[in-house]
Design a protein around this motif. Structure first.
Motif, short mmCIF file in Angstrom:
data_model
loop_
_atom_site.label_atom_id
_atom_site.label_comp_id
_atom_site.label_asym_id
_atom_site.label_seq_id
_atom_site.Cartn_x
_atom_site.Cartn_y
_atom_site.Cartn_z
N LEU A 23 -0.91 -8.29 -0.12
CA LEU A 23 -0.68 -6.95 0.44
C LEU A 23 -0.34 -5.94 -0.63
N GLY A 24 0.47 -6.34 -1.61
CA GLY A 24 0.89 -5.42 -2.67
C GLY A 24 2.15 -4.66 -2.33
N TRP A 25 2.41 -4.40 -1.05
CA TRP A 25 3.56 -3.61 -0.61
C TRP A 25 4.53 -4.51 0.14
N TYR A 26 5.83 -4.30 -0.10
CA TYR A 26 6.85 -5.00 0.69
C TYR A 26 7.18 -4.20 1.94
N HIS A 27 7.37 -2.88 1.79
CA HIS A 27 7.61 -1.99 2.93
C HIS A 27 6.28 -1.45 3.45
N SER A 28 6.09 -1.47 4.73
CA SER A 28 4.99 -0.71 5.32
C SER A 28 5.36 0.77 5.26
N ILE A 37 0.19 2.14 5.64
CA ILE A 37 -0.04 1.21 4.53
C ILE A 37 0.68 -0.08 4.92
N PRO A 38 -0.05 -1.17 5.14
CA PRO A 38 0.61 -2.39 5.61
C PRO A 38 1.41 -3.06 4.50
N GLY A 39 2.62 -3.47 4.84
CA GLY A 39 3.46 -4.19 3.90
C GLY A 39 3.94 -5.50 4.50
N HIS A 40 4.68 -6.23 3.71
CA HIS A 40 5.20 -7.52 4.17
C HIS A 40 6.12 -7.33 5.38
N GLN A 41 6.91 -6.24 5.39
CA GLN A 41 7.74 -5.92 6.54
C GLN A 41 7.10 -4.77 7.31
N ASP A 66 20.10 5.45 -1.78
CA ASP A 66 19.42 4.22 -1.36
C ASP A 66 19.32 3.31 -2.57
N ILE A 67 20.18 2.29 -2.62
CA ILE A 67 20.24 1.37 -3.76
C ILE A 67 19.27 0.22 -3.53
N GLY A 68 18.44 -0.05 -4.51
CA GLY A 68 17.40 -1.07 -4.34
C GLY A 68 16.29 -0.54 -3.44
N ALA A 69 15.83 0.67 -3.72
CA ALA A 69 14.92 1.38 -2.82
C ALA A 69 13.56 0.70 -2.68
N TRP A 70 13.13 -0.01 -3.69
CA TRP A 70 11.86 -0.74 -3.72
C TRP A 70 10.69 0.18 -3.38
N ASP A 71 9.96 -0.06 -2.27
CA ASP A 71 8.81 0.80 -1.96
C ASP A 71 9.23 2.12 -1.32
N GLY A 72 10.49 2.26 -0.92
CA GLY A 72 11.02 3.56 -0.53
C GLY A 72 11.10 3.88 0.94
#
Length: 440
Positions: A23-28, A37-41, A66-72
């Protein structure tokens, strides 16, 4: 059962990693045109995580970290609700920047380590999101202290946990290698009681258990007491001191604790019904006990306080607040100069035991006596303080009305010898300084 050291969870995690890599993305991420954009969650999974906390739908005028924002996704969601947002992560994530451009977002983005950043670096925030980060850290309590120092109101804490209820004895597993789901960046697994104890120890006044979802615990941590002032008699503070050095020195950069000595008629005070406040922030006591005919309560100096003069006070059970006591944090105490109305006048200063003028013995069982002219006849000891080098010594006794009235106050045992200056404070009125010598 904990996910740690279990081959089934390790295999499941490997499947998730493989899916994430495709997928490439953790957050949708939902885009303005309605596409995702589909993500793992999924979007619903992300919304469910946010719903575990009492975050208002309208955050207009609020500042969020937002700490540990990752994909945002969480950063963009807080911005959607009207907040000004700073997204923080330990490494640059180009997907967040891509999503920011696609959304036309105005969030700020900062790269840094929460274990090495404080409010001096990033400022303070009304709400701090600390989601899915703590168990990735080798120094979780240090990180929570920094989170506390950056929080003005509420921190939303989510972490992997090893049980499902907050009723256990606080404990934490440590993962030296890849014991937790086969990942090298998982360092610790607290149970819920430990996660809540960590938040209290870090300096939050109130900590409440919210939920557990799939071995992820959710805890709300608050800087202020959620209490309406009662109408029972207020405690009378006798003395305030640094718990370790027994003097008036406090620093925001040190792990300082403060002890209140006070009197109150309540027979059963505990850490759960004594409510200290310093600089506008609550601090839950870690020790409350009877001592010397009164009480003592020790608590952490709230993280994130600016250098300068702050008010300390406390209340108990359903009482009113005590009279405020001024303390200094990272200040040069010799630089204190009174301001305001000089309607009162010091007529004499002496040692409170042997009454030697202008020379005050410091150490165990030391006291100071000050005579003041100009006090109204209805003045009480509870409304008076002797201010030593800027820090208040609450009056413990006031002589009956006369032209010049004696005030007695106690000194912390660790006050250092040297030159000093005292004034007396009554409401908005303060005397000019009177020079004294402190000696052992």
């Amino acid at each position: 059962m904990s996910e740690a050291r279990d081959s089934r969870f390790i295999a499941d995690n490997q499947r998730q990693v493989e899916r994430l890599s495709k997928l490439g993305w953790y957050h949708s991420i939902e885009l303005p045109d309605g596409s995702v954009i589909p993500g793992h969650q999924s979007i619903e999974q992300l919304r469910t995580r946010v719903r575990q906390f009492p975050i208002p739908e309208d955050l207009t005028g609020k500042r969020v970290l937002d700490i540990g924002a990752w994909d945002g996704w969480f950063s963009f969601e807080m911005e959607r609700r009207g907040a000004s947002v700073l997204a923080l992560d330990s490494a640059k994530n180009t997907r967040l920047l891509e999503a920011k451009a696609l959304l036309g977002s105005r969030i700020d983005y900062h790269i840094g380590d929460i274990c090495r950043l404080t409010a001096k670096d990033l400022g303070t925030f009304d709400i701090v999101l600390f989601l899915g980060v703590l168990y990735h850290l080798k120094h979780p309590l240090l990180a929570l202290e920094n989170v506390c120092g950056m929080t003005r109101d509420m921190a939303c804490i989510e972490s992997f946990v090893t049980d499902t209820t907050p009723d256990g004895v606080p404990s934490m597993e440590f993962y030296e290698t890849a014991e937790l789901r086969g990942q090298l960046d998982n360092w610790c697994g607290p149970n819920i009681a430990c996660l809540m104890a960590f938040a209290r120890t870090a300096g939050f006044a109130r900590v409440q258990f919210e939920s557990v979802l799939v071995e992820r615990g959710h805890v709300g941590a608050f800087r202020k007491w959620n209490l309406t002032e009662g109408d029972a008699p207020a405690p009378q503070i006798l003395c305030v001191e640094n718990s370790a050095t027994h003097d008036h020195g406090f620093s925001a950069s040190a792990d300082d604790y403060l002890t209140f000595y006070f009197t109150h008629s309540a027979p059963d005070l505990t850490c759960d019904n004594v409510f200290p406040e310093i600089g506008g922030y609550g601090s839950r006591p870690l020790w409350v006990a009877q001592t010397g005919g009164g009480w003592q309560a020790s608590c952490k100096l709230p993280p994130g306080l600016d250098s300068g003069w702050h008010v300390a006070k406390l209340r108990v059970s359903d009482s009113r607040w005590s009279a405020p006591v001024q303390i200094g944090i990272d200040v040069d105490q010799s630089s204190w100069h009174p301001s305001g109305s000089f309607t009162l006048q010091i007529t004499r200063v002496a040692d409170g035991k042997i009454f030697e003028d202008h020379r005050i013995r410091v150490g165990d069982d030391s006291a100071i006596s000050v005579w003041v002219a100009g006090l109204p006849a209805d003045a009480t000891a509870a409304a008076l303080s002797v201010r030593l080098n800027g820090t208040d010594l609450p009056a413990i006794w006031l002589a009956p009305p006369s032209e010049s009235r004696q005030i007695n106050a106690l000194l912390p045992a660790g006050i250092a010898p040297g030159a000093g200056a005292v004034s007396v404070v009554f409401g908005n009125a303060e005397t000019q300084l009177s020079k004294i010598e402190l000696y052992r």
